[in-house]
Design a protein around this motif. Structure first.
Motif, PDB file in Angstrom:
ATOM      1  N   LEU A 184       0.961  -1.232  -0.004  1.00  0.00           N
ATOM      2  CA  LEU A 184      -0.188   0.009   0.034  1.00  0.00           C
ATOM      3  C   LEU A 184       0.959   1.303   0.071  1.00  0.00           C
ATOM      4  CD1 LEU A 184      -2.907  -1.100   2.381  1.00  0.00           C
ATOM      5  CD2 LEU A 184      -2.622  -1.234   0.005  1.00  0.00           C
ATOM      6  N   ASN A 185       2.240   1.069  -0.227  1.00  0.00           N
ATOM      7  CA  ASN A 185       2.943   2.176  -0.667  1.00  0.00           C
ATOM      8  C   ASN A 185       3.148   2.590  -1.888  1.00  0.00           C
ATOM      9  OD1 ASN A 185       4.452   4.363   0.611  1.00  0.00           O
ATOM     10  ND2 ASN A 185       6.441   3.191   0.313  1.00  0.00           N
ATOM     11  N   LYS A 186       2.462   1.525  -2.761  1.00  0.00           N
ATOM     12  CA  LYS A 186       2.845   1.917  -4.311  1.00  0.00           C
ATOM     13  C   LYS A 186       1.483   2.644  -4.941  1.00  0.00           C
ATOM     14  CE  LYS A 186       3.358  -1.673  -6.726  1.00  0.00           C
ATOM     15  NZ  LYS A 186       3.307  -3.094  -7.467  1.00  0.00           N
ATOM     16  N   PRO A 187       1.641   3.283  -5.858  1.00  0.00           N
ATOM     17  CA  PRO A 187       0.682   4.136  -6.521  1.00  0.00           C
ATOM     18  C   PRO A 187      -0.559   3.287  -6.772  1.00  0.00           C
ATOM     19  CG  PRO A 187       2.972   4.854  -7.411  1.00  0.00           C
ATOM     20  CD  PRO A 187       2.962   3.742  -6.602  1.00  0.00           C
ATOM     21  N   VAL A 188      -1.750   3.586  -6.752  1.00  0.00           N
ATOM     22  CA  VAL A 188      -3.089   2.734  -7.070  1.00  0.00           C
ATOM     23  C   VAL A 188      -3.384   3.527  -8.722  1.00  0.00           C
ATOM     24  CG1 VAL A 188      -3.878   2.053  -4.788  1.00  0.00           C
ATOM     25  CG2 VAL A 188      -4.620   4.463  -6.030  1.00  0.00           C
ATOM     26  N   SER A 189      -3.061   4.645  -8.967  1.00  0.00           N
ATOM     27  CA  SER A 189      -3.372   5.244 -10.139  1.00  0.00           C
ATOM     28  C   SER A 189      -2.339   6.471 -10.373  1.00  0.00           C
ATOM     29  CB  SER A 189      -4.749   5.859 -10.084  1.00  0.00           C
ATOM     30  OG  SER A 189      -5.091   6.458 -11.249  1.00  0.00           O
ATOM     31  N   GLY A 190      -1.742   6.331 -11.410  1.00  0.00           N
ATOM     32  CA  GLY A 190      -0.790   7.494 -11.808  1.00  0.00           C
ATOM     33  C   GLY A 190       0.262   7.563 -10.573  1.00  0.00           C
ATOM     34  N   LYS A 191       0.429   8.804  -9.956  1.00  0.00           N
ATOM     35  CA  LYS A 191       1.329   8.946  -8.572  1.00  0.00           C
ATOM     36  C   LYS A 191       0.633   8.942  -7.499  1.00  0.00           C
ATOM     37  CE  LYS A 191       4.600  11.837 -11.273  1.00  0.00           C
ATOM     38  NZ  LYS A 191       5.247  13.282 -11.279  1.00  0.00           N
ATOM     39  N   ALA A 192      -0.866   8.693  -7.511  1.00  0.00           N
ATOM     40  CA  ALA A 192      -1.775   8.681  -6.350  1.00  0.00           C
ATOM     41  C   ALA A 192      -1.674   7.183  -5.591  1.00  0.00           C
ATOM     42  CB  ALA A 192      -3.128   8.734  -6.878  1.00  0.00           C
ATOM     43  N   ARG A 193      -1.000   7.392  -4.196  1.00  0.00           N
ATOM     44  CA  ARG A 193      -1.047   6.103  -3.654  1.00  0.00           C
ATOM     45  C   ARG A 193      -2.341   6.251  -2.582  1.00  0.00           C
ATOM     46  NH1 ARG A 193       5.241   7.060  -1.687  1.00  0.00           N
ATOM     47  NH2 ARG A 193       6.002   7.554  -3.664  1.00  0.00           N
ATOM     48  N   PRO A 194      -2.441   5.277  -1.941  1.00  0.00           N
ATOM     49  CA  PRO A 194      -3.671   5.234  -0.989  1.00  0.00           C
ATOM     50  C   PRO A 194      -3.436   6.263   0.109  1.00  0.00           C
ATOM     51  CG  PRO A 194      -2.953   2.942  -1.324  1.00  0.00           C
ATOM     52  CD  PRO A 194      -1.798   3.754  -1.951  1.00  0.00           C
ATOM     53  N   LEU A 195      -2.501   6.611   0.666  1.00  0.00           N
ATOM     54  CA  LEU A 195      -2.564   7.827   1.558  1.00  0.00           C
ATOM     55  C   LEU A 195      -2.921   9.043   1.208  1.00  0.00           C
ATOM     56  CD1 LEU A 195      -1.637   8.023   4.748  1.00  0.00           C
ATOM     57  CD2 LEU A 195       0.709   8.958   3.852  1.00  0.00           C
ATOM     58  N   LYS A 196      -2.957   9.232  -0.058  1.00  0.00           N
ATOM     59  CA  LYS A 196      -3.425  10.527  -0.927  1.00  0.00           C
ATOM     60  C   LYS A 196      -4.976  10.818  -0.523  1.00  0.00           C
ATOM     61  CE  LYS A 196      -4.881  12.456  -5.236  1.00  0.00           C
ATOM     62  NZ  LYS A 196      -4.624  12.166  -6.974  1.00  0.00           N
ATOM     63  N   TYR A 197      -5.647   9.775   0.025  1.00  0.00           N
ATOM     64  CA  TYR A 197      -7.236   9.741  -0.075  1.00  0.00           C
ATOM     65  C   TYR A 197      -7.726   9.994   1.524  1.00  0.00           C
ATOM     66  CZ  TYR A 197      -6.708   8.456  -5.058  1.00  0.00           C
ATOM     67  OH  TYR A 197      -6.377   8.434  -6.095  1.00  0.00           O
ATOM     68  N   VAL A 198      -6.811   9.904   2.478  1.00  0.00           N
ATOM     69  CA  VAL A 198      -7.265  10.015   3.877  1.00  0.00           C
ATOM     70  C   VAL A 198      -8.078  11.198   4.001  1.00  0.00           C
ATOM     71  CG1 VAL A 198      -5.644   8.572   4.597  1.00  0.00           C
ATOM     72  CG2 VAL A 198      -5.098  10.810   4.665  1.00  0.00           C
ATOM     73  N   CYS A 199      -7.893  12.307   3.322  1.00  0.00           N
ATOM     74  CA  CYS A 199      -8.723  13.345   3.533  1.00  0.00           C
ATOM     75  C   CYS A 199      -9.732  13.772   2.502  1.00  0.00           C
ATOM     76  CB  CYS A 199      -7.974  14.482   3.986  1.00  0.00           C
ATOM     77  SG  CYS A 199      -7.190  14.701   5.474  1.00  0.00           S
ATOM     78  N   TRP A 200      -9.877  12.885   1.631  1.00  0.00           N
ATOM     79  CA  TRP A 200     -10.904  12.911   0.516  1.00  0.00           C
ATOM     80  C   TRP A 200     -12.457  12.393   1.034  1.00  0.00           C
ATOM     81  CZ3 TRP A 200      -9.899  12.500  -5.194  1.00  0.00           C
ATOM     82  CH2 TRP A 200      -8.588  13.210  -5.643  1.00  0.00           C
ATOM     83  N   GLY A 201     -13.367  12.672   0.347  1.00  0.00           N
ATOM     84  CA  GLY A 201     -14.590  12.404   0.506  1.00  0.00           C
ATOM     85  C   GLY A 201     -15.224  12.920   1.820  1.00  0.00           C
TER      86      GLY A 201
END
Length: 320
Positions: A113-130
Motif C-alpha cells: 500500500l505504499n505503491k501508487p494505485v493510479s498515476g502517482k496517487a497512493r492510498p494515503l492520498k485519499y485519507v482526507c478526501w470524501g
C-alpha cells in the motif's frame, strides 16, 4: 467577455483537480472479479475468498491489469456514492477510503500500500478526501505499515496539503475535529513536511480573492475555508506548534494571512478577528499586502466601510 473568462478559468481549475471515475466494469473486471471486489467492500471476506479458493479469481492478476487496492482507494471504488476529486469550488465527496478491515485484508494478502494505485496517487492520498476522514487508515498506513507520508501526486499536492485544504468540517472539540487533528499529527509525525509547497503550474481559481497559488503551504491552505461551517482554531495552532513557518510566502508573494477570506457575514467578524489574533501571536504578519493589488486586511475593511473592524485589526497588529 470577462464573465466568459471567469467561467473558462473555473472550468480549467475544476479540470485540473478532477479525475475520471469510471466503473469497475469499464476497467475490465470480469463478472467473478467484480463480485469478489464487491464482497470485500461489504466486508464479506469469507465469500470473497471462496472465489479465490475455487480458482475463479487471482487477486494478484486481475483481468483489468490493475492492482486490487485500486478498487478501494479514491475514484476507483465500487460504492454507490462515487469518490469525487476536490476542486476550487467544492470539496471532495463520496466514499474515498475503505473500512480499516479492508486495509488489513489487503495487507494480509501481500499488497504493497505504499505503491501508487493510479498515476502517482497512493492510498494515503485519499485519507482526507470524501465524506469521511480516514483516521484509522492513516494510522494503519503511517504508523503500522510505515508508508511514505511525503509525496506529490499527479496534480502537485501532498496528502497533508489535501488534508489542510479539506479542513475539519466539524465543531471544535467534536469527534470529527479530534479525528482531523489525529490525521494531521499522524501524517506529520510520519514524515509529512509541514512546510511543503504546492507544485501546481498555475493558480487555481485565479479570479478569486484568495486563489490557491503555486508554492502554497499547508497552513495557508487550512485558512481557505476554515469558517464555512464551524470555526475551528485548533488546526492552525497544531501547524505552528509542529513547525509551520509563520513567514512563509507562496510563489506569487502571498503570505499566510492572504489566504484568510474576508468575512461575508456580520456574525463572522468576531471569528475572523480571533483568527487574526491567533495568527499574530504565532508570528504571522497580519498586515501583509495581497500581491495582486497591494491591499491589506485593513485596506479591505476600509473599502467596505468597516471602520471599526479596521481599527480592531490595527490594534491586534500593534499588540494591543
Amino acid at each position: 467577455m470577462k464573465s466568459i473568462l471567469r467561467l473558462v478559468s473555473a472550468a480549467a481549475a475544476a479540470l485540473l483537480m478532477s479525475q475520471v471515475a469510471n466503473t469497475a466494469q469499464a476497467k475490465g473486471l470480469n463478472d467473478y472479479e467484480y463480485q469478489f471486489v464487491k464482497f470485500i467492500w461489504d466486508l464479506e471476506f469469507e465469500k470473497a475468498n471462496f472465489y479465490v479458493t475455487q480458482g475463479l479469481v487471482d487477486p494478484h492478476n486481475l483481468s483489468s491489469g490493475k492492482e486490487l487496492p485500486y478498487y478501494f482507494f479514491g475514484p476507483g471504488t465500487l460504492t454507490s456514492s462515487r469518490c469525487r476529486a476536490p476542486s476550487a469550488v467544492e470539496p471532495s465527496m463520496g466514499h474515498c477510503m475503505p473500512h480499516q478491515d479492508i486495509t488489513h485484508f489487503l495487507i494480509s494478502g501481500g499488497f504493497d500500500l505504499n505503491k501508487p494505485v493510479s498515476g502517482k496517487a497512493r492510498p494515503l492520498k485519499y485519507v482526507c478526501w470524501g465524506n469521511a476522514l480516514g483516521v484509522n487508515n492513516t494510522r494503519i498506513l503511517v504508523t503500522e505499515e510505515h508508508v511514505e507520508a511525503e509525496f506529490y501526486d499527479d496534480v502537485g499536492f501532498t496528502p497533508l496539503q489535501y488534508c489542510a485544504w479539506r479542513g475539519t468540517r466539524g465543531e471544535m472539540g467534536s469527534e470529527e475535529s479530534n479525528n482531523y487533528m489525529l490525521v494531521l499529527a499522524t501524517l506529520i509525525s510520519g514524515g509529512a513536511d509541514i512546510n511543503s509547497r504546492l507544485k501546481i503550474e498555475q493558480p487555481i481559481a485565479p479570479y478569486s480573492d484568495t486563489p490557491i497559488n503555486p508554492g502554497a503551504t499547508p497552513v495557508m491552505l487550512s485558512l481557505l475555508g476554515w469558517y464555512k461551517v464551524n470555526p475551528d482554531y485548533q488546526a492552525q495552532d497544531i501547524f505552528f506548534v509542529l513547525g509551520a513557518d509563520p513567514k512563509a510566502e507562496d510563489d506569487m508573494g502571498a503570505g499566510i494571512v492572504n489566504y484568510l477570506i474576508y468575512p461575508d457575514r456580520d456574525y463572522m467578524y468576531e471569528p475572523v478577528l480571533k483568527m487574526l489574533k491567533q495568527l499574530h501571536d504565532r508570528g504571522v504578519d497580519i498586515m501583509h499586502p495581497r500581491p495582486k493589488d497591494g491591499k491589506t486586511f485593513v485596506d479591505l475593511a476600509m473599502q467596505q466601510g468597516d471602520v471599526e473592524f479596521a481599527m480592531q485589526i490595527m490594534a491586534i497588529a500593534k499588540g494591543q
